[in-house]
Write a protein that holds these residues in place. Sequence first.
Motif, PDB file in Angstrom:
ATOM      1  N   ALA A 296      11.220  75.829  64.886  1.00  0.00           N
ATOM      2  CA  ALA A 296      10.183  75.670  64.254  1.00  0.00           C
ATOM      3  C   ALA A 296      10.014  76.998  63.587  1.00  0.00           C
ATOM      4  O   ALA A 296      10.167  78.221  63.965  1.00  0.00           O
ATOM      5  CB  ALA A 296       8.875  75.761  65.080  1.00  0.00           C
ATOM      6  N   THR A 297       9.955  76.758  61.995  1.00  0.00           N
ATOM      7  CA  THR A 297       9.802  78.234  61.221  1.00  0.00           C
ATOM      8  C   THR A 297       8.192  78.415  61.209  1.00  0.00           C
ATOM      9  O   THR A 297       7.428  77.869  60.825  1.00  0.00           O
ATOM     10  CB  THR A 297      10.130  77.686  59.685  1.00  0.00           C
ATOM     11  OG1 THR A 297      11.724  77.525  59.934  1.00  0.00           O
ATOM     12  CG2 THR A 297      10.105  78.987  58.925  1.00  0.00           C
ATOM     13  N   VAL A 298       8.071  79.721  61.489  1.00  0.00           N
ATOM     14  CA  VAL A 298       6.684  80.197  61.603  1.00  0.00           C
ATOM     15  C   VAL A 298       6.274  81.330  60.786  1.00  0.00           C
ATOM     16  O   VAL A 298       7.071  82.404  60.765  1.00  0.00           O
ATOM     17  CB  VAL A 298       6.276  80.738  63.121  1.00  0.00           C
ATOM     18  CG1 VAL A 298       4.779  81.177  63.175  1.00  0.00           C
ATOM     19  CG2 VAL A 298       6.431  79.576  63.994  1.00  0.00           C
ATOM     20  N   LYS A 299       5.482  81.126  59.695  1.00  0.00           N
ATOM     21  CA  LYS A 299       4.995  82.091  58.684  1.00  0.00           C
ATOM     22  C   LYS A 299       4.065  83.081  59.447  1.00  0.00           C
ATOM     23  O   LYS A 299       2.920  82.501  59.728  1.00  0.00           O
ATOM     24  CB  LYS A 299       4.760  81.611  57.370  1.00  0.00           C
ATOM     25  CG  LYS A 299       4.120  82.495  56.542  1.00  0.00           C
ATOM     26  CD  LYS A 299       3.953  81.699  55.106  1.00  0.00           C
ATOM     27  CE  LYS A 299       3.688  82.578  54.130  1.00  0.00           C
ATOM     28  NZ  LYS A 299       2.762  81.646  52.900  1.00  0.00           N
ATOM     29  N   THR A 300       4.227  84.336  59.520  1.00  0.00           N
ATOM     30  CA  THR A 300       3.060  85.264  59.884  1.00  0.00           C
ATOM     31  C   THR A 300       3.057  86.438  58.723  1.00  0.00           C
ATOM     32  O   THR A 300       3.597  86.362  57.690  1.00  0.00           O
ATOM     33  CB  THR A 300       3.489  85.902  61.077  1.00  0.00           C
ATOM     34  OG1 THR A 300       4.570  86.974  60.901  1.00  0.00           O
ATOM     35  CG2 THR A 300       3.836  84.724  62.205  1.00  0.00           C
ATOM     36  N   ALA A 301       2.265  87.265  58.940  1.00  0.00           N
ATOM     37  CA  ALA A 301       1.939  88.442  57.981  1.00  0.00           C
ATOM     38  C   ALA A 301       2.986  89.453  57.990  1.00  0.00           C
ATOM     39  O   ALA A 301       3.318  89.913  56.965  1.00  0.00           O
ATOM     40  CB  ALA A 301       0.614  89.381  58.383  1.00  0.00           C
ATOM     41  N   ALA A 302       3.781  89.417  59.101  1.00  0.00           N
ATOM     42  CA  ALA A 302       4.955  90.160  59.270  1.00  0.00           C
ATOM     43  C   ALA A 302       6.492  89.301  58.555  1.00  0.00           C
ATOM     44  O   ALA A 302       7.393  90.178  58.509  1.00  0.00           O
ATOM     45  CB  ALA A 302       5.274  90.523  60.650  1.00  0.00           C
ATOM     46  N   GLY A 303       6.068  88.305  58.153  1.00  0.00           N
ATOM     47  CA  GLY A 303       7.407  87.517  57.608  1.00  0.00           C
ATOM     48  C   GLY A 303       7.346  86.283  58.358  1.00  0.00           C
ATOM     49  O   GLY A 303       6.866  85.772  59.355  1.00  0.00           O
ATOM     50  N   GLU A 304       8.562  85.720  58.088  1.00  0.00           N
ATOM     51  CA  GLU A 304       9.001  84.301  58.867  1.00  0.00           C
ATOM     52  C   GLU A 304       9.764  84.704  59.912  1.00  0.00           C
ATOM     53  O   GLU A 304      10.618  85.677  60.033  1.00  0.00           O
ATOM     54  CB  GLU A 304       9.742  83.410  57.878  1.00  0.00           C
ATOM     55  CG  GLU A 304       8.975  82.527  56.906  1.00  0.00           C
ATOM     56  CD  GLU A 304       9.689  81.695  56.305  1.00  0.00           C
ATOM     57  OE1 GLU A 304       9.191  80.889  55.459  1.00  0.00           O
ATOM     58  OE2 GLU A 304      10.904  81.342  56.351  1.00  0.00           O
ATOM     59  N   GLN A 305       9.731  83.786  61.038  1.00  0.00           N
ATOM     60  CA  GLN A 305      10.595  83.847  62.188  1.00  0.00           C
ATOM     61  C   GLN A 305      11.040  82.282  62.672  1.00  0.00           C
ATOM     62  O   GLN A 305       9.968  81.444  62.544  1.00  0.00           O
ATOM     63  CB  GLN A 305       9.822  84.796  63.201  1.00  0.00           C
ATOM     64  CG  GLN A 305       8.674  84.170  63.606  1.00  0.00           C
ATOM     65  CD  GLN A 305       8.191  85.142  64.837  1.00  0.00           C
ATOM     66  OE1 GLN A 305       8.344  85.146  65.799  1.00  0.00           O
ATOM     67  NE2 GLN A 305       6.833  85.588  64.717  1.00  0.00           N
TER      68      GLN A 305
END
Length: 467
Positions: free
Chosen positions: A246-255
Motif C-alpha cells: 500500500a502506497t501511503v501519502k503523509t505530510a512527510a512524503g510517501e511510504q
Amino acid sequence: MAYDVVVIGSGPGGYVAAIRASQLGLKTAVIEKESLGGICLNWGCIPTKALLKSASVFEYIQHAKDFGIEASGTADFAAIIKRSRGVADKMSKGVQFLMKKNKIDVVLGFGKIKSKGVVEVTGADGKVQNVEGKHIIIATGARSRVLPNLPQDGKKVIGYREALTLPQQPKTMIVVGSGAIGVEFGYFYNALGTQVTVVEYAPRIVPVEDEDISKEFEKSLKKKGINVLTSAEVTKVDTSGNGVKATVKTAAGEQILEADVVLSAAGIQANIEGIGLEENNIKTEKGKIAVDKYYQTNVPGVYAIGDCAPGQALAHVASKEGIICIENIAYNEKKYNHQPEALDYGNVPGCTYASPEIASVGFTEKQAKEAGYEIKVGKFPLSASGKASAAGHTEGFVKVIFDAKYGEWLGTHMIGYNVTEIIIETVVARKLETTHHEVLNSIHPHPTISESVKDAIEVAYGEAIHL
C-alpha cells in the motif's frame, strides 16, 4: 398479497418498524433479500462484539498474573470466528421468532418499488411476485464504502464482512479508517497477535470524538503496539504479490507499507441502487433518501429509515426512526392516539467497543465553544476510580461539559472500561433538561464506573472529593 405496511429490509430499522406496526394493528410484511436482522445482527454490531469479547478474554489470560492467577492459553482463530457466527445466527433466529410472534409475513427476495403501493420482489430462484402496501418503508441499510483508489477484492483488500470470516489470521494488517469499525477490528486482530497499522485521513483518529478522547485513544493504541498514521491517505495498492503493498501519502512524503491484508473501513454507502427510486421520482440527497422529520419521502406513502436515510448510521438510531415512522403512520390512520415526538439527533449516543471503550453524547468541547457557550468542563481520571482499580482497568477518563450560565448538560465524553454501559445517564438527563444540581443530589452507587460521571461533574464545579 395486500398489507397496510410493507417494509423493505429487516435490519434494526426494518424489523423494529414491522413489529411496532403489528402492535398497532397494521397488517405488515417484511421483504428481506438475505438474512433476518440485516447487517447489524449478521455482519455488524452483534458478531463484532462476540469477536471483541474473545479478544478481551484472551487479554485477561495473558495478564492473569496481574490478578494473582496462574493461567495460560492460545487463541484458536477458527474457533473464535465460529463462535461469532454462532452468536449472530442465534440472534437472527430470534428475529424469526419475533416475526412469527407478531404475525408478520416475511417475503424473501430483493424488493423494488414498482409503482404506487406495489413492491416487486425477485426471489433467489428468479421468480417475481408483487406485494401491495398502502405504506412502503425503505430500510435497505448500507454497505462498506469502496474507495476508488482502494478496490476491494474480498481476499487481500477486504471490507467488514470479510474481516468477520477470514479463513486464517493474518500476520500483518493495514486498517484504512479509524472510525468505530476500523478501530474495533484493529483492536481485535492486534489482541490476537496480528501486527496492525491504522491509516486515518483526518488529523486525528476517531475524528468525530472530542479531541481529548482522540489523544487518549491514540496513546492507548500505540501502547498496544498498533502503528497509527494520521493525516495519511492510501493512494494505491498493489496486490500482485503474496500480500499487499500500500502506497501511503503523509505530510512527510510517501511510504510503502506491506501487509497480508488491507481492511477498508472508510465509512459506508447507502443501499439505494435498483430499488425503484428513479422510476418513482423519489428524491435523494448526497447519496441518501431525502425525508422529513417523520421519514416521509417526497412521494406520499413511501418512507425511508436507517442507514439509507440522512441520520447517524447507527443501529439504535434506525430502530427509533422506525418506531417514530410507524407511530406517525398509525396516528394518521387513527390507530394511535398522539403524534410521536421527532427524534433529537443532537442527543444520540455513540459507542465504540474497542479496548478501552469510547462513549459520547452531545457537544464536544470545541463544538460547545463554537456554538457560543461559556462552559464548565470537568474531567475525572479512571486511575482515581476504586472500581477501575479493582477491575485492573485504570486507563481513560470521564469528561463532562456544562453551560456555565444555566447549568445545562451539554455533553459527556468517556474512554475506559465499560463506559458504553453508562453513557445513558447523560442521554436521559439531557432529555429531562437536568442540571448539575440534580445529578450531584442523586446518589451514585459505590464502587462503580458510573460514579465517575458524578466525580467529573464535581470537578467541573470545583467540588471534587476524590481528586
